[in-house]
Design a protein around this motif. Structure first.
Motif, mmCIF file in Angstrom:
data_model
loop_
_atom_site.group_PDB
_atom_site.id
_atom_site.type_symbol
_atom_site.label_atom_id
_atom_site.label_comp_id
_atom_site.label_asym_id
_atom_site.label_seq_id
_atom_site.Cartn_x
_atom_site.Cartn_y
_atom_site.Cartn_z
ATOM 1 N N CYS A 147 0.834 -1.188 0.000
ATOM 2 C CA CYS A 147 0.000 0.000 0.000
ATOM 3 C C CYS A 147 0.871 1.241 0.000
ATOM 4 C CB CYS A 147 -0.943 0.011 1.201
ATOM 5 S SG CYS A 147 -0.094 -0.032 2.776
ATOM 6 N N TYR A 148 0.435 2.271 -0.674
ATOM 7 C CA TYR A 148 1.102 3.558 -0.625
ATOM 8 C C TYR A 148 0.060 4.642 -0.785
ATOM 9 C CZ TYR A 148 0.951 2.919 -5.706
ATOM 10 O OH TYR A 148 0.547 2.669 -6.984
ATOM 11 N N THR A 149 0.380 5.815 -0.249
ATOM 12 C CA THR A 149 -0.567 6.911 -0.232
ATOM 13 C C THR A 149 0.071 8.160 -0.801
ATOM 14 O OG1 THR A 149 -1.631 6.002 1.729
ATOM 15 C CG2 THR A 149 -2.079 8.303 1.217
ATOM 16 N N THR A 203 -6.288 11.870 -1.321
ATOM 17 C CA THR A 203 -5.428 10.745 -0.938
ATOM 18 C C THR A 203 -5.745 9.544 -1.819
ATOM 19 O OG1 THR A 203 -6.977 9.961 0.716
ATOM 20 C CG2 THR A 203 -5.330 11.529 1.448
ATOM 21 N N THR A 204 -4.748 8.887 -2.283
ATOM 22 C CA THR A 204 -4.894 7.680 -3.099
ATOM 23 C C THR A 204 -4.173 6.535 -2.392
ATOM 24 O OG1 THR A 204 -4.936 9.006 -5.109
ATOM 25 C CG2 THR A 204 -4.518 6.647 -5.354
ATOM 26 N N THR A 205 -4.950 5.526 -2.009
ATOM 27 C CA THR A 205 -4.400 4.397 -1.262
ATOM 28 C C THR A 205 -4.552 3.130 -2.079
ATOM 29 O OG1 THR A 205 -5.004 5.447 0.822
ATOM 30 C CG2 THR A 205 -4.523 3.086 0.888
ATOM 31 N N ASN A 206 -3.474 2.399 -2.249
ATOM 32 C CA ASN A 206 -3.487 1.124 -2.964
ATOM 33 C C ASN A 206 -3.256 -0.010 -1.982
ATOM 34 O OD1 ASN A 206 -3.787 2.608 -5.224
ATOM 35 N ND2 ASN A 206 -1.957 1.911 -6.277
ATOM 36 N N THR A 207 -4.123 -1.029 -2.063
ATOM 37 C CA THR A 207 -3.951 -2.229 -1.247
ATOM 38 C C THR A 207 -3.984 -3.450 -2.156
ATOM 39 O OG1 THR A 207 -6.322 -2.375 -0.855
ATOM 40 C CG2 THR A 207 -5.029 -1.203 0.788
ATOM 41 N N GLU A 218 -7.313 0.304 -5.834
ATOM 42 C CA GLU A 218 -7.007 1.712 -5.597
ATOM 43 C C GLU A 218 -8.234 2.419 -5.042
ATOM 44 O OE1 GLU A 218 -6.747 5.057 -8.753
ATOM 45 O OE2 GLU A 218 -4.701 4.275 -8.529
ATOM 46 N N GLU A 275 -9.570 6.300 -3.660
ATOM 47 C CA GLU A 275 -9.323 7.728 -3.546
ATOM 48 C C GLU A 275 -10.264 8.335 -2.520
ATOM 49 O OE1 GLU A 275 -9.678 9.494 -7.370
ATOM 50 O OE2 GLU A 275 -7.749 8.732 -8.088
#
Length: 737
Positions: A43-45, A109-113, A703, A705
């Motif tokens: 994950c990154y933001t 904010t964009t978070t990927n898991t 993803e 947002e």
């Protein structure tokens, strides 16, 4: 701007609105679990700052802050120049930022898991699997599935188990094969719905391929790979069984009725079988049946004389023979309700009308009714005893049908009143049916029927409710419609899409004379529409009319305690429910009464339940019961006086899982081939694990947002408050104001 995650690029385009990146940290957590390419969590933001106005306004904010600071700190101050510059900068920063907040900035904010691939172990836990799969093979399968789950979890998969009855076992080797029916399509469809939108790699489907409920799964469409695991035994066993009993569910007392038994056999061709008809353990008839070679089924028929009225359970048994695999499928039950005789129905109308034809057709579908039609001035009224009357637009404005109304009144016949444009509402309101109608001239509403969920005297199937929704609108009188006394609405009026609380079908009257009212003379359109849409099978309309007449013709309730099963018969899979009505000394409905219900089965074993009846009509739930004929006794104390009621309830044992012993692995093979896979057997579970790993299922990155107004960040408030506090304290300490 691009962020790289495990060999894949994800591009974020922010060209639509002005954007300023405040923070761009990249946090990627990898857990290889000893295997290259397996990503358990990543994950990154990204936190870009976005404005809803032109970025040139930021210069204006800075100018306002600089001007405010210059105006305040340009004069000579009692503190040093360094302190003056510091205070001016603080004031500049605070004022500029406050002006900046007026531009409504927000943080995007964009978070990927990353979700690991999921494999579902769908286990057919029906009784047929446990009955006909050899114990060592079944043990090998359940233990092998448990080991398969452990192996795949070690390779980064998420593994879950699902079974037919929706119980969620933690391990495949803990599954109990007790489900009373096999709805394989229901199991696979449930998996598809539960994992829709998720990273479902595939389904390992362990089954014997036998289906006795729901759709045939080989003709359904599933959007995931199916790895079938064959259970059961495809070799025909030496066995006798009773797959089908054919009989009439209603018989008239004193008449003979047939019970036809179909005997299936494997390995006994050319011999004979003994078939016995029993009731309560007592043998009624015995027959020797030939089992012709070259066939697998034969039939025999018993002729039974119907005894006194009541519910009866007959058992047909094929005697066990030497070498037979199992006797569990050698018996089957016939459930018959013996009635006194046909119920005589009088259908009377003010004038010829399409409703009369529709009602006549619905009633004649049931052999339990003997129908007589009467129209004033067209045919004479037959002088005979009637059990129930249907009065179509009677009483009428022109005064027709007085002899019928007199007959209903003097003999206290249960009656169904159907109101329409010719009805005399003043005379009708004086009959005390529990419903009063005050129409406004000739105005009408066009309505369709909708269920009153609180009505429990009889039930409507889900299919019937769906058909109700497609009925064309029928006219009802527009005006003031009121219920009184113990009257209860079974159906409400729906005007367009608006569901109202105005009654459409009402049950009322007195305990000595039951009455019902249907507030439309256009129901013939409903039967016609249903016949067109369902191949001349208007089952919902016909059942509505028949059940209305059945409810009206039940024994007149002169009891203050009335307890009844909510269905004519239940199955061993149903939740057995009872309804109850309690009355005071003048037969007004009362509630909140404690009722004790005792059930006695055919072995004289008793079960006791206690509950309190409520105004919402909530039934007593007994749960599931074994098959059989139960007698019940209900007791309550009403107004200081003990009251009781008695009756019978049938619970049918379907025995679906014992009817077929030969597994259908061809069905399983078709399922797998349609999804690009194949059929496996318990000894091939290691190969199955290797094939799943070779398929190289990948994790899926999701993803998300999120937008958040900058002004809603609480820490900014405390930061600004702190800066202003420092400024004020410094000025105060240094001698300023």
């Amino acid at each position: 701007m691009a962020q790289r995650a495990e060999g894949n690029f994800h591009l974020f385009s922010l060209s639509q609105v002005p954007t300023f990146v405040l923070l761009t940290p990249e946090t990627i957590l990898r857990n290889y679990a000893g295997r290259t390419g397996v990503l358990s969590c990543s994950c990154y933001t990204v936190l870009p700052l976005v404005l809803s106005a032109s970025p040139w306004f930021i210069l204006l904010c800075l100018l306002v802050g600089a001007g405010y600071a210059a105006l305040l700190y340009s004069a000579k101050a009692p503190w040093s120049r360094a302190v003056n510059y510091a205070l001016a900068f603080v004031r500049f920063a605070v004022v500029s930022f406050l002006c900046f907040l007026l531009l409504s900035p927000f943080i995007k904010t964009t978070t990927n898991t990353t979700e690991a691939p999921t494999l579902v172990l769908a286990v057919d836990n029906s009784q047929s699997v446990g009955l006909f799969t050899p114990a060592p093979v079944l043990r090998q399968a359940t233990q092998g599935l448990t080991q398969l789950a452990q192996t795949l979890r070690g390779r980064g998969f998420r593994v879950e188990t699902r079974v037919l009855d929706q119980v969620r076992p933690t391990r495949p080797d803990s599954v109990q094969f007790r489900a009373a029916s096999s709805d394989l399509d229901g199991l696979l469809t449930n998996v598809r719905e539960q994992y829709e939108g998720r990273n479902l790699a595939g389904v390992v489907f362990a089954s014997d391929g036998l289906v006795n409920q729901g759709r045939a799964p080989q003709f359904a469409d599933y959007n995931f790979p199916i790895y079938s695991l064959g259970l059961g035994d495809t070799i025909a066993k030496k066995d006798l069984s009773l797959p089908i009993l054919t009989y009439n569910r209603v018989a008239f007392s004193g008449n003979q009725f047939p019970v036809e038994a179909e005997v299936a056999y494997d390995g006994f061709a050319g011999g004979t079988a003994t078939v016995v008809l029993r009731e309560n353990g007592r043998t009624l008839q015995t027959k020797r049946v030939s089992l012709p070679a070259g066939q697998r089924r034969t039939k025999t028929t018993f002729l039974v004389t119907a005894p006194a009225p009541g519910k009866r359970r007959y058992e047909v048994v094929v005697a066990r023979q030497a070498g037979e695999f199992t006797p569990v499928n050698n018996n089957k039950f016939a459930y018959v309700e013996v009635v006194k005789g046909k119920l005589r129905v009088l259908l009377a109308g003010a004038a010829p009308h399409p409703d009369l034809k529709a009602l006549r057709a619905a009633i004649l579908q049931n052999d339990n009714f003997d129908l007589t039609t009467y129209l004033p001035g067209i045919n004479p009224l037959k002088a005979q005893d009637y059990d129930v009357a249907i009065l179509h637009q009677l009483p009428a404005q022109a005064g027709q049908g007085q002899e019928v109304l007199s007959l209903v009144r003097t003999r206290r016949l249960p009656a169904l009143y159907i109101l329409g444009s010719q009805s005399d509402f003043g005379t009708y309101n004086a009959i005390s049916t529990g419903l009063t109608v005050q129409p406004r001239g000739q105005q009408t509403d066009d309505v369709t029927p909708v269920l009153n969920s609180a009505f429990s005297r009889f039930t409507f199937e889900a299919e019937a409710l769906a058909r109700f929704a497609t009925y064309p609108p029928a006219p009802v009188p527009f005006g003031d419609v009121r219920l009184s006394g113990s009257a209860e609405a079974a159906l409400y009026q729906q005007v367009g899409r608006l569901k109202t609380q105005k009654p459409l079908l009402v049950f009322g009257g007195t305990p000595q004379q039951r009455q019902a009212t249907l507030l439309t003379d256009g129901s013939w359109q409903w039967r016609l529409q249903e016949s067109v849409e369902h191949d001349d099978r208007p089952e919902a309309y016909d059942r509505l009319i028949i059940r209305t007449l059945q409810l009206l013709t039940q024994n007149a309730n002169k009891k203050r305690l009335d307890v009844y099963p909510t269905q004519d018969a239940f199955t061993t899979q149903d939740d057995i429910t009872f309804g109850a009505e309690t009355y005071n000394a003048i037969f007004e409905r009362i509630y909140g009464q404690q009722i004790t219900l005792t059930l006695t089965d055919e072995q004289q074993k008793t079960r006791t339940f206690t509950y309190t009846n409520t105004e919402d009509g909530a039934p007593l739930h007994l749960g599931t019961l074994p098959g059989g004929l139960y007698r019940y006794a209900a007791r309550a104390t009403l107004g200081g006086q003990p009251q009781q009621d008695r009756g019978e309830v049938l619970v049918q044992d379907q025995q679906l899982e014992a009817l077929q012993s030969r597994a259908d692995h061809n069905l399983l093979s078709q399922l797998s081939q349609r999804s690009g896979q194949r059929l496996y057997y318990p000894a091939q579970l290691d190969q199955l694990a290797q094939d799943i790993q070779k398929a190289n299922y990948k994790p899926v990155i999701y993803e998300q947002e999120d937008l958040k107004d900058l002004i809603n960040l609480k820490w900014l408030f405390f930061l600004l408050l702190g800066l202003m506090t420092v400024e004020w304290a410094t000025r105060k300490y240094s001698g300023g104001v």
